[in-house]
Design a protein around this motif. Structure first.
Motif, PDB file in Angstrom:
ATOM      1  N   ALA A   1      -6.723  -0.372  -6.062  1.00 29.54           N
ATOM      2  CA  ALA A   1      -5.648  -1.259  -6.529  1.00 29.54           C
ATOM      3  C   ALA A   1      -5.017  -1.976  -5.336  1.00 29.54           C
ATOM      4  O   ALA A   1      -4.747  -3.183  -5.386  1.00 29.54           O
ATOM      5  CB  ALA A   1      -4.599  -0.458  -7.299  1.00 29.54           C
ATOM      6  N   LEU A   2      -4.801  -1.232  -4.244  1.00 29.23           N
ATOM      7  CA  LEU A   2      -4.194  -1.851  -3.058  1.00 29.23           C
ATOM      8  C   LEU A   2      -5.131  -2.899  -2.462  1.00 29.23           C
ATOM      9  O   LEU A   2      -4.693  -3.996  -2.089  1.00 29.23           O
ATOM     10  CB  LEU A   2      -3.862  -0.794  -2.001  1.00 29.23           C
ATOM     11  CG  LEU A   2      -2.788   0.223  -2.362  1.00 29.23           C
ATOM     12  CD1 LEU A   2      -2.382   1.018  -1.136  1.00 29.23           C
ATOM     13  CD2 LEU A   2      -1.559  -0.457  -2.947  1.00 29.23           C
ATOM     14  N   LYS A   3      -6.421  -2.570  -2.363  1.00 24.94           N
ATOM     15  CA  LYS A   3      -7.382  -3.524  -1.798  1.00 24.94           C
ATOM     16  C   LYS A   3      -7.436  -4.793  -2.643  1.00 24.94           C
ATOM     17  O   LYS A   3      -7.485  -5.902  -2.115  1.00 24.94           O
ATOM     18  CB  LYS A   3      -8.765  -2.882  -1.715  1.00 24.94           C
ATOM     19  CG  LYS A   3      -8.865  -1.841  -0.619  1.00 24.94           C
ATOM     20  CD  LYS A   3     -10.201  -1.126  -0.662  1.00 24.94           C
ATOM     21  CE  LYS A   3     -10.172   0.081   0.260  1.00 24.94           C
ATOM     22  NZ  LYS A   3     -11.343   0.941   0.088  1.00 24.94           N
TER      23      LYS A   3
ATOM     24  N   THR B   1      14.186  -9.511   2.000  1.00 15.64           N
ATOM     25  CA  THR B   1      13.018 -10.379   2.113  1.00 15.64           C
ATOM     26  C   THR B   1      11.781  -9.706   1.520  1.00 15.64           C
ATOM     27  O   THR B   1      11.127 -10.239   0.637  1.00 15.64           O
ATOM     28  CB  THR B   1      12.753 -10.731   3.590  1.00 15.64           C
ATOM     29  OG1 THR B   1      13.888 -11.416   4.096  1.00 15.64           O
ATOM     30  CG2 THR B   1      11.526 -11.625   3.727  1.00 15.64           C
ATOM     31  N   TYR B   2      11.507  -8.487   1.987  1.00 14.65           N
ATOM     32  CA  TYR B   2      10.277  -7.802   1.572  1.00 14.65           C
ATOM     33  C   TYR B   2      10.412  -7.044   0.254  1.00 14.65           C
ATOM     34  O   TYR B   2       9.424  -6.793  -0.431  1.00 14.65           O
ATOM     35  CB  TYR B   2       9.876  -6.786   2.640  1.00 14.65           C
ATOM     36  CG  TYR B   2       8.946  -7.313   3.713  1.00 14.65           C
ATOM     37  CD1 TYR B   2       7.765  -7.967   3.380  1.00 14.65           C
ATOM     38  CD2 TYR B   2       9.230  -7.113   5.062  1.00 14.65           C
ATOM     39  CE1 TYR B   2       6.907  -8.410   4.367  1.00 14.65           C
ATOM     40  CE2 TYR B   2       8.378  -7.555   6.052  1.00 14.65           C
ATOM     41  CZ  TYR B   2       7.209  -8.205   5.704  1.00 14.65           C
ATOM     42  OH  TYR B   2       6.363  -8.619   6.681  1.00 14.65           O
ATOM     43  N   GLY B   3      11.616  -6.573  -0.051  1.00 11.99           N
ATOM     44  CA  GLY B   3      11.802  -5.675  -1.187  1.00 11.99           C
ATOM     45  C   GLY B   3      11.215  -6.236  -2.464  1.00 11.99           C
ATOM     46  O   GLY B   3      11.462  -7.384  -2.808  1.00 11.99           O
ATOM     47  N   GLY B   4      10.454  -5.407  -3.184  1.00  7.08           N
ATOM     48  CA  GLY B   4       9.884  -5.848  -4.462  1.00  7.08           C
ATOM     49  C   GLY B   4       8.716  -6.797  -4.307  1.00  7.08           C
ATOM     50  O   GLY B   4       8.375  -7.522  -5.246  1.00  7.08           O
ATOM     51  N   ASN B   5       8.066  -6.780  -3.128  1.00  5.24           N
ATOM     52  CA  ASN B   5       6.932  -7.698  -2.962  1.00  5.24           C
ATOM     53  C   ASN B   5       5.719  -7.212  -3.750  1.00  5.24           C
ATOM     54  O   ASN B   5       5.627  -6.047  -4.131  1.00  5.24           O
ATOM     55  CB  ASN B   5       6.631  -7.946  -1.475  1.00  5.24           C
ATOM     56  CG  ASN B   5       5.959  -6.765  -0.814  1.00  5.24           C
ATOM     57  OD1 ASN B   5       4.865  -6.341  -1.188  1.00  5.24           O
ATOM     58  ND2 ASN B   5       6.635  -6.203   0.171  1.00  5.24           N
ATOM     59  N   PRO B   6       4.769  -8.117  -4.043  1.00  6.65           N
ATOM     60  CA  PRO B   6       3.647  -7.765  -4.918  1.00  6.65           C
ATOM     61  C   PRO B   6       2.821  -6.589  -4.413  1.00  6.65           C
ATOM     62  O   PRO B   6       2.349  -5.781  -5.207  1.00  6.65           O
ATOM     63  CB  PRO B   6       2.788  -9.037  -4.941  1.00  6.65           C
ATOM     64  CG  PRO B   6       3.691 -10.131  -4.510  1.00  6.65           C
ATOM     65  CD  PRO B   6       4.741  -9.523  -3.649  1.00  6.65           C
ATOM     66  N   PHE B   7       2.660  -6.458  -3.105  1.00  7.72           N
ATOM     67  CA  PHE B   7       1.827  -5.380  -2.581  1.00  7.72           C
ATOM     68  C   PHE B   7       2.479  -4.019  -2.816  1.00  7.72           C
ATOM     69  O   PHE B   7       1.870  -3.107  -3.385  1.00  7.72           O
ATOM     70  CB  PHE B   7       1.565  -5.590  -1.083  1.00  7.72           C
ATOM     71  CG  PHE B   7       0.665  -4.545  -0.495  1.00  7.72           C
ATOM     72  CD1 PHE B   7      -0.675  -4.473  -0.863  1.00  7.72           C
ATOM     73  CD2 PHE B   7       1.157  -3.617   0.415  1.00  7.72           C
ATOM     74  CE1 PHE B   7      -1.509  -3.492  -0.335  1.00  7.72           C
ATOM     75  CE2 PHE B   7       0.327  -2.640   0.945  1.00  7.72           C
ATOM     76  CZ  PHE B   7      -1.008  -2.581   0.572  1.00  7.72           C
ATOM     77  N   ALA B   8       3.732  -3.873  -2.383  1.00  4.66           N
ATOM     78  CA  ALA B   8       4.422  -2.590  -2.546  1.00  4.66           C
ATOM     79  C   ALA B   8       4.576  -2.239  -4.025  1.00  4.66           C
ATOM     80  O   ALA B   8       4.441  -1.074  -4.417  1.00  4.66           O
ATOM     81  CB  ALA B   8       5.783  -2.640  -1.858  1.00  4.66           C
ATOM     82  N   CYS B   9       4.843  -3.249  -4.846  1.00  5.57           N
ATOM     83  CA  CYS B   9       5.037  -2.985  -6.273  1.00  5.57           C
ATOM     84  C   CYS B   9       3.724  -2.634  -6.970  1.00  5.57           C
ATOM     85  O   CYS B   9       3.709  -1.848  -7.909  1.00  5.57           O
ATOM     86  CB  CYS B   9       5.706  -4.175  -6.953  1.00  5.57           C
ATOM     87  SG  CYS B   9       7.447  -4.287  -6.518  1.00  5.57           S
ATOM     88  N   ARG B  10       2.616  -3.212  -6.488  1.00  6.09           N
ATOM     89  CA  ARG B  10       1.317  -2.824  -7.050  1.00  6.09           C
ATOM     90  C   ARG B  10       1.067  -1.349  -6.783  1.00  6.09           C
ATOM     91  O   ARG B  10       0.551  -0.618  -7.638  1.00  6.09           O
ATOM     92  CB  ARG B  10       0.206  -3.682  -6.438  1.00  6.09           C
ATOM     93  CG  ARG B  10      -1.189  -3.417  -6.983  1.00  6.09           C
ATOM     94  CD  ARG B  10      -1.378  -3.986  -8.377  1.00  6.09           C
ATOM     95  NE  ARG B  10      -2.715  -3.670  -8.871  1.00  6.09           N
ATOM     96  CZ  ARG B  10      -3.777  -4.458  -8.761  1.00  6.09           C
ATOM     97  NH1 ARG B  10      -3.661  -5.654  -8.194  1.00  6.09           N
ATOM     98  NH2 ARG B  10      -4.954  -4.090  -9.226  1.00  6.09           N
TER      99      ARG B  10
END
Ligand SMILES: *Cc1c(COP(=O)(O)O)cnc(C)c1O
Length: 401
Positions: free
Chosen positions: A64-66, A283-292
């Protein structure tokens, strides 16, 4: 390739020395095992401090991360992104809360909770002299706000003054909390199970008493679930075992299982009477990568019933640790809940940790005299047996010294 010693020497010459690290450079992980640069294998009962709940190398999570790396990592919060919506829906479902704000760490989640409480008070009566009651022996993080509510003077003293208007009471002592309440009190903040402070679960009477006090005086109950949440005690969040619900809650650590993400959550009532557009951001909080990452973790937790697995394995860990308490005079008691356990020694535990590391078992402490067990949540009873065998040897050797 450089040796571990060369890397460690290099690290000490470039990294700010804010940690006394154990002399190991980890290279990779597989399941509940870590491997150092020399290929030595370690059973991991720390999980990056209650982070890697799913263990290392979970194929589904890694894929999922990749996939997300190739799609989109970051957009800023001026736009919507799908992983944040999906992760939010799953987190709200698991917690029963109504609104979420994603952060990059636990400390930031605590900052958000503090700001929520102060804004709630400001909107209620227009004043800015509200007080928050926090607990002695608590830990909420290292940023100035989180530090100001951390009940450990050793961490706070060199950095005073803190944010101010914080009072401290004793955990599991309702009378001591009541003694700190006055007309300015806007929130009571505590960990449902104290982590760094010594693996102490709140008693039901204490937590229910605080809830009742908060209801009676229009005070917000903020529960810090950064360490004890995300299935660790056998429930999605530790407070769900009690007959209470917080007004505001924080989570982080296992939420991303290795990708930095935290969150503060609240009920609709608090959301409608606190932070509005412009009040808070990241800025970064809730970004697509971390949320994925969080979305996938929450999906696996729910589908595979990770909290249910914890409820199955944890009593066995408790039983085996209990045997050690009986066997060794230097161990005073076992404390904790679920897969968040501590053994309280009558002496510093550093020698035990060092012996365990030599024998291929990763453990950490919580304060000088408490050995902490916060393994990946996917451990099986056989891993507990494997851990116990090494631990018993380490305690025996340390006890003889
Ligand atoms: C770890 C922890 C924090 C701080 O989280 P960071 O991600 O290190 O900022 C806050 N509260 C509790 C209970 C924790 O265990």
């Amino acid at each position: 390739m450089q040796s571990m010693q060369q890397y460690m020497d290099e690290a000490e010459s470039v990294l700010l020395h804010t940690y006394n690290r154990y002399p190991i450079v980890f290279d990779h992980g597989e399941g509940v095992y870590l491997y150092d640069l020399n290929g030595k294998k370690y059973l991991d009962f720390v999980a990056g401090i209650a982070v890697f709940a799913l263990g290392y190398g979970n194929r589904e999570y890694n894929d999922a991360l990749k996939d997300q790396v190739d799609k989109l990592l970051h957009t800023s919060n001026y736009f919507y992104n799908v992983p944040a919506i999906l992760a939010a829906k799953r987190l709200l479902k698991a917690s029963g809360m109504d609104r979420v704000f994603f952060t990059n760490s636990g400390a930031e989640a605590v900052e958000g909770a503090i700001k929520t409480a102060r804004k709630y008070g400001f909107l209620r009566d227009g004043r800015t002299d509200h007080e928050i009651i926090a607990m002695n022996h608590s830990f909420h993080g290292r940023t100035m706000g989180a530090l100001s509510v951390t009940g450990n003077a050793h961490y706070r003293d060199p950095f005073e003054p803190g944010i101010g208007n914080i009072r401290f009471a004793d955990f599991n002592d309702l009378t001591s909390v009541q003694a700190q309440v006055n007309k300015n009190t806007i929130a009571i903040l505590l960990e449902t199970v104290q982590g760094e402070g010594g693996l102490t679960p709140a008693t039901p009477e204490f937590l229910m008493g605080i809830r009742e006090l908060c209801d009676r005086k229009d005070i917000l109950l903020i529960l810090d679930e950064i360490q004890c949440g995300m299935g660790r005690t056998g429930y999605p969040f530790a407070w769900q075992k009690y007959d209470v619900k917080p007004d505001v809650m924080t989570t982080a650590k296992a939420l991303g299982c290795g990708v930095p993400i935290g969150a503060f959550l609240m009920t609709e009532k608090v959301a409608q009477s606190s932070l509005v557009a412009g009040d808070h951001g990241t800025t970064y909080g809730g970004n697509p990568f971390a949320c994925r990452a969080a979305d996938k973790v929450l999906e696996i937790f729910e589908r595979d019933d990770i909290p249910g697995h914890v409820r199955e394995v944890a009593p066995y860990l408790e039983k085996r640790l209990g045997e050690l308490v009986s066997a060794f005079d230097c161990i005073k008691e076992r404390r904790g809940a679920g897969l968040m356990q501590g053994l309280v020694f009558d002496r510093p535990v550093a020698p035990v940790i060092n012996k365990a590391l030599e024998s291929g078992l990763v453990l950490i402490n919580a304060g000088p005299n408490i050995l902490r067990f916060v393994p990946p949540l996917i451990i099986e009873k056989a891993h507990v047996d494997e851990m116990m065998e090494i631990l018993e040897g380490a305690v025996r050797e340390a006890a003889e010294q």
